[in-house]
Enzyme design. Sequence first.
Site, PDB file in Angstrom:
ATOM      1  N   HIS A  48       0.819  -1.165  -0.210  1.00 21.25           N
ATOM      2  CA  HIS A  48       0.003  -0.075   0.099  1.00 21.25           C
ATOM      3  C   HIS A  48       0.976   1.277  -0.201  1.00 21.25           C
ATOM      4  CE1 HIS A  48      -2.788   3.212   1.061  1.00 21.25           C
ATOM      5  NE2 HIS A  48      -2.112   3.228   2.254  1.00 21.25           N
ATOM      6  N   GLU A  76       2.016   5.408  13.110  1.00 17.25           N
ATOM      7  CA  GLU A  76       0.512   4.765  13.538  1.00 17.25           C
ATOM      8  C   GLU A  76       0.768   3.417  13.687  1.00 17.25           C
ATOM      9  OE1 GLU A  76      -4.145   5.235  12.461  1.00 17.25           O
ATOM     10  OE2 GLU A  76      -2.631   5.425  10.578  1.00 17.25           O
ATOM     11  N   ASP A  77       1.253   2.597  12.723  1.00 16.80           N
ATOM     12  CA  ASP A  77       1.058   1.149  12.489  1.00 16.80           C
ATOM     13  C   ASP A  77       2.021   0.389  13.166  1.00 16.80           C
ATOM     14  OD1 ASP A  77      -1.940   1.815  11.892  1.00 16.80           O
ATOM     15  OD2 ASP A  77      -1.123   1.365   9.925  1.00 16.80           O
ATOM     16  N   ASP A 139      -3.290   8.340  -0.622  1.00 18.47           N
ATOM     17  CA  ASP A 139      -3.648   7.163   0.133  1.00 18.47           C
ATOM     18  C   ASP A 139      -5.108   6.685   0.034  1.00 18.47           C
ATOM     19  OD1 ASP A 139      -3.279   5.455   2.904  1.00 18.47           O
ATOM     20  OD2 ASP A 139      -4.772   7.089   3.373  1.00 18.47           O
ATOM     21  N   ASP A 259     -24.347  15.799 -24.151  1.00 17.46           N
ATOM     22  CA  ASP A 259     -22.776  15.929 -23.855  1.00 17.46           C
ATOM     23  C   ASP A 259     -22.145  15.061 -23.027  1.00 17.46           C
ATOM     24  OD1 ASP A 259     -24.139  17.183 -21.923  1.00 17.46           O
ATOM     25  OD2 ASP A 259     -22.966  18.943 -21.485  1.00 17.46           O
TER      26      ASP A 259
END
Length: 706
Positions: A48, A76-77, A139, A259
């Site tokens: 990711h 964070e992870d 992200d 259109d």
Amino acid sequence: MIEVDDLIDRVRAYNPRTNEDLIRAAYDYGGRMHAGQFRHSGEAYFTHPVAVASILTEMRLDDATIITALLHDTIEDTRSTYGEISERFGNEVAELVDGVTKLTNLQLSSSESKQAENFRKLFMAMSKDLRVILVKLADRLHNMRTIKAMRPEKQAQKARETMDIFAPLAGRMGMQWMRDELEDLAFAVLNPDGRNSIMRRFVRLQRETGDVVKKITADIRKELKKNGIAAEVEGRAKRPYSIWRKMQEKGLSFSRLSDIYGFRILCRDEADCYRVLGAMHQRWRAVPGRFKDYISQPKTNGYRSIHTTVSGRDGRRVEIQIRTFQMHDVAETGVAAHWSYRDGVPSENPFAVDPTKWIASLTEQFENAEDHDEFLEHVKLEMYADQVFCFTPKGDVVKLPRGATPLDFAYAIHTRIGDSCVGAKVDAMRVPLWTRLKNGQSCEIITAAGQRPQSTWIDIVVTGRAKAAIRRSLREEDRERFVKLGWELARVAFEHVGKRVTDKALSTAAKQMGLVTSEELLARLGSAELTAREVVATLYPDISDATEDEIDVSRAVIGLDPDQHFERANCCQPVPGERIVGISYRGKGVIIHAIECLALEEFQDSPERWVDLHWHSGNHPAVHTVSLDVTIANDSGVLGRICTLIGEQKANISNLQFVDRKPDFFRLIIDVDLRDAEHLHAVMLAVEAESDVAAIERHRDLERKP
């Protein structure tokens, strides 16, 4: 997953001077930190961040942004810290990664008051460095591209948030391609049947008419060649969501929608743009009302282009955009063009907007918002609405959101003109004040001395500035009447709970509610901006909250992730109603401290561990233990009276410890279970009033850490 050499090759293609070693180090570091982590699809999680970095290379962004993308989830992870990233990759990257981490924790689709607060934080992050938002948008784009791996309810939540917030934000920043893709990906989740229906009709139309895009592109190139104009032509069918939106706005079926194809002509210079426009209008008939010149009147995000719609092959409407190659760079990347590279050097695009000036113009409109509703009005109008350009009688241009009225026009010029407006002329013709203005119209405001805003104007105007000015004027005009009505409402509400309304009580309530005077409180009470119950609850929470449901202890704090748990710090023992901050611990969740706690000093060098928190508003149960340091006279019955006083305040004594015994005085620590700060104040006040109590204060013990 893209290998590091491939990623570096992509960066080197537009920036030969890239710091390959630093990108390689970030790639290796991110891979190690995320080792053993997997996405919902079963893929290694590090795929990711690499995909996010790859998206940003398409926008030709600088090394710091690419490295931030590779590391944006590490704080964070993983076990990574702000300090470690700063040491390895520099302060610039550490600040960007920290900024993305904080944005990830914002709940932008929450309740209105929380949403307004978080939007403020969003714009604060943007004002520090817009690259934080660019990483966050990339992200979200990759998450939407891979959303099918999530649970259906999670897909719907993310898609709605994307449609309401991130797609409009991408558009507002000038990144129209990203907005289109985000909207279409969200549309596929929120209304798969609608999208599939449009796709089937497209296939049927192509079967019946052949490749219309190829044919019309050839027609345009033929006209350009005939006029001796060198330009590139691109054509495409519009995205399903764009078609669906037009069908909803115009109330037309697919067969009547004309259109559905768009074409772009890229020229060498501005003069060629207008030559191309002349050639197109000479060859095909222009559709009235479908012409916009964003070259002479650029959008605030730097977008420049000429838009026109003509009746092309077989009478089919065709939308054409005409711009230079430099204008196209800005149209594709928006404010990101400020950091993009071309031929190894930062791109010096004359049409790129300076991000600091752009964000200043964006936030300037929010400064006068007086409450959450006004702030959200400003944000949503600025982010979501297309603009129309109207002219004053002197030829000055006024930019307004689509749907604006002459009243909005008047307030955009000056509040005094708006307040005294009695009529308007659009293109020299008298029109009602609720008329919707169109691009290119000239508007003249008619004023009269003594005119005041009417309450019906609130429903006519659409801009936050006009609404705020009208509300303010109405409040001032009706102030005396509202004050009298507010006093009566307060009197009845106080009598209902067995209390008497006094100037002192109202002044105290006003101070607690952040208002300057009791008169201001009464005025807001009379105008229904406050309720009498809120005023009573401010002074007498025990009475007013008696019938309210108690808040679940496990959700007493707002600002935590769903899977995070919290504990109160033993050193400062914060209670609901006090300002708090969280410190994250591995394996312990988050420990909550009072904002003034001295123990926080040791975390000053670890800002990545600080969590922005506040207590849930409402009626908390009496389970929050606070230690009180009490000195009492050594006399018979004194301790019993102290315990009785605490019990009368509906507080429970959970522990009692003597720390000092003297012939005349005892000093003891009493642990009391309380609801909130007001409950604590009531208990301490009741105990302090006892004649045999020499001193009482909260017991703070820095040695009692988590």
